[in-house]
Design a protein around this motif. Structure first.
Motif, short mmCIF file in Angstrom:
data_model
loop_
_atom_site.label_atom_id
_atom_site.label_comp_id
_atom_site.label_asym_id
_atom_site.label_seq_id
_atom_site.Cartn_x
_atom_site.Cartn_y
_atom_site.Cartn_z
N SER A 52 0.78 -1.17 -0.13
CA SER A 52 0.04 -0.07 0.13
C SER A 52 0.99 1.20 -0.08
CB SER A 52 -0.82 0.15 1.20
OG SER A 52 0.00 0.15 2.31
N ARG A 53 0.40 2.45 -0.25
CA ARG A 53 1.03 3.71 -0.56
C ARG A 53 0.07 4.55 0.38
NH1 ARG A 53 5.09 5.26 -3.56
NH2 ARG A 53 4.69 3.64 -5.17
N ALA A 54 0.66 5.22 1.33
CA ALA A 54 0.02 6.35 1.93
C ALA A 54 -0.23 7.41 1.17
CB ALA A 54 0.92 6.61 3.26
N GLU A 55 -0.92 8.53 1.63
CA GLU A 55 -0.96 9.84 0.83
C GLU A 55 0.37 10.42 0.76
OE1 GLU A 55 -3.37 10.68 -0.83
OE2 GLU A 55 -4.83 9.16 -0.45
N ASP A 56 0.98 10.27 1.86
CA ASP A 56 2.48 10.85 1.62
C ASP A 56 3.46 10.34 0.79
OD1 ASP A 56 3.33 8.83 3.26
OD2 ASP A 56 3.94 10.04 4.76
N GLY A 57 3.07 9.08 0.23
CA GLY A 57 4.09 8.61 -0.68
C GLY A 57 4.65 7.38 0.03
N THR A 58 4.48 6.90 1.26
CA THR A 58 5.22 6.01 1.99
C THR A 58 4.65 4.79 1.72
OG1 THR A 58 5.60 7.46 3.96
CG2 THR A 58 5.74 5.00 4.32
N LEU A 59 5.52 3.65 1.19
CA LEU A 59 5.08 2.26 0.92
C LEU A 59 4.96 1.55 2.59
CD1 LEU A 59 7.25 1.64 -2.07
CD2 LEU A 59 4.67 2.04 -2.14
N LYS A 60 4.12 0.44 2.23
CA LYS A 60 4.04 -0.53 3.47
C LYS A 60 3.70 -1.67 2.68
CE LYS A 60 2.54 1.90 7.59
NZ LYS A 60 1.58 2.14 8.53
N ALA A 61 4.44 -2.84 3.06
CA ALA A 61 3.97 -4.42 2.73
C ALA A 61 3.66 -5.40 3.85
CB ALA A 61 5.20 -4.74 1.92
N PHE A 62 3.04 -6.05 3.43
CA PHE A 62 2.63 -7.27 4.39
C PHE A 62 2.59 -8.49 3.64
CE2 PHE A 62 0.78 -3.31 5.88
CZ PHE A 62 1.07 -3.28 7.35
#
Length: 142
Positions: free
Chosen positions: A70-80
């Protein structure tokens, strides 16, 4: 001889008919085995796709690698890991940013990994993720 009467033909046939049905019930509640094991998530960095595939505020499921990014509104990526923490089934449905497990209906927030619908009680396992040379890379050491 045991002194007990031999079972009738009807009793034997009834037992033979029930046994496969009981086996199917057990199989439906199993973890799914094979591709659905927790070890099916990346054990080394894996390139998932182009960085542009995940828009801000959105998520993308990479079924072949058992990863959701996923990508937050600030552009940060997260993965699970997209392996359900309830019965270790591979999750194959993403609705918006909600992951839906096909085995028992558990749902997870793809942006946080948190459970939003039981029977799962544990969040998804987080993975390291980064953008390298225009590609999304996830897994240990990413």
């Amino acid at each position: 001889m045991s002194g007990r009467p031999a079972p009738s033909r009807r009793t034997l046939l009834r037992g033979a008919a029930v046994t496969p049905v009981a086996g199917l019930g057990l199989a439906a509640c199993s973890s799914g085995g094979g591709d659905a094991s927790p070890s099916a998530t990346p054990t080394a960095p894996v390139t998932l796709g182009a960085d542009s595939e995940v828009a801000k505020g959105a998520a993308k499921l990479y079924e072949d690698q058992n990863v959701v990014v996923s990508r937050a509104e600030d552009g940060t990526l997260k993965a699970f890991s997209s392996i359900c923490t309830h019965a270790q089934c591979a999750i194959n449905t993403l609705r918006g940013t909600t992951l839906v497990c096909p085995c028992h209906g558990s749902e997870f927030d793809a942006t946080t990994g948190k459970v939003v619908r039981s029977p799962a009680t544990e969040p998804l396992h987080p993975l390291q993720v980064e953008s390298k040379n225009g590609k999304i890379v996830a897994g240990p050491g990413a």
